[in-house]
Design an enzyme around this catalytic site. Structure first.
Site, PDB file in Angstrom:
ATOM      1  CB  ALA A  29     -34.588  10.899  48.595  1.00 62.09           C
ATOM      2  CG  ASN A  30     -31.544  15.290  46.733  1.00 58.36           C
ATOM      3  OD1 ASN A  30     -31.362  15.966  47.730  1.00 58.36           O
ATOM      4  ND2 ASN A  30     -32.463  15.606  45.819  1.00 58.36           N
ATOM      5  NE  ARG A  31     -25.255  10.739  50.077  1.00 57.30           N
ATOM      6  CZ  ARG A  31     -25.452   9.791  50.997  1.00 57.30           C
ATOM      7  NH1 ARG A  31     -25.821  10.130  52.221  1.00 57.30           N
ATOM      8  NH2 ARG A  31     -25.276   8.528  50.683  1.00 57.30           N
ATOM      9  CB  ALA A  95     -31.308  19.219  46.183  1.00 61.51           C
TER      10      ALA A  95
END
Ligand code: C5P
Length: 225
Positions: A29-31, A95
């Site tokens: 995942a990402n932020r 994102a």
């Protein structure tokens, strides 16, 4: 807004991160928080547009008047975007994970005494670039670019490579936990074919309103009104 400048228009927004499963309990995942995209969806709806918001896994409420489609992975997001076409405007704030696990395991991976398992990755579809060359390309196609250096230069290259009309470039440097990602404010540069506008730092809601105002003006101009 004065009146409903986007009445009759369909605006498609992607937002949030994607989650790419490794096994049934783990993922990449990402932020991304989804805040900027949700704010844009809200502003577009307030401007009278019909809005479809394709959202990755986030913990945000659906803005009033917005049709939301929840997805987990990049491939699900690509499918949901395709199924939501045609659209007059697309704003791709998501994102999207660049890579997914090449072999998603059916069972939870076990810790072994031997070496840790290798994680093989493969590339995800680029949803924005796919739309850019699609025969159902929205009249106004807007991408985002999160960069930590040479923000505007990278955004200009991205605009051309992905055949987007505008790229909203933001500087996400600042270190883990202090960045724009997840934060309330944003400082962006609007990269267009004929120039770049540097906007001051402001709350993501204001970035959204200003962007939607610009979209409304652009749609009026291209409609010949
Ligand atoms: O290349 P990069 O990921 O920085 O490009 C960012 C822009 O492209 C964003 O608008 C993002 O939503 C979009 N994108 C996409 N699909 C991907 C990767 C990025 O739509 N697989």
């Amino acid at each position: 807004f004065e009146g409903t400048p986007l009445a009759g228009k369909h605006v498609l927004v992607t937002a949030g991160p994607t989650h790419e499963p490794i096994d049934p309990v783990r993922y990449i995942a990402n932020r991304s928080s989804g805040k900027q995209g949700f704010a844009i969806a809200a502003a577009a709806a307030a401007a009278g547009a019909r809005v479809t918001l394709v959202a990755g896994p986030v913990t945000l409420a659906t803005p009033p008047g917005v049709t939301r489609v929840d997805v987990q992975t990049a491939r699900e997001m690509a499918d949901a975007v395709r199924e939501s076409l045609p659209a007059d405007v697309a704003v791709m704030t998501a994102a999207v994970a660049d890579w997914r696990a090449a072999d998603m395991r059916d069972q939870k991976m076990k810790k072994r005494s031997s070496a840790p398992p290798a994680l093989r990755l493969e590339e995800n579809p680029d949803i924005l670039a796919t739309l850019g060359t699609s025969d159902r390309r929205p009249a106004l196609l807007i991408g985002f670019a999160a960069e930590t250096e040479d923000v505007v230069e990278h955004a200009k290259a991205k605009r051309e490579r992905k055949r987007a009309d505008w790229i909203v470039a933001n500087d996400v440097s600042g270190g883990v936990g202090q960045s724009v990602m997840g934060g309330a404010d944003n400082r962006v540069h609007l990269v267009m074919q004929d120039g770049v506008e540097d906007w001051p730092e402001m709350p993501k809601e204001e970035v959204a309103m200003k962007l939607v105002e610009r979209i409304a003006v652009e749609m009026e101009t291209t409609n010949g009104v």
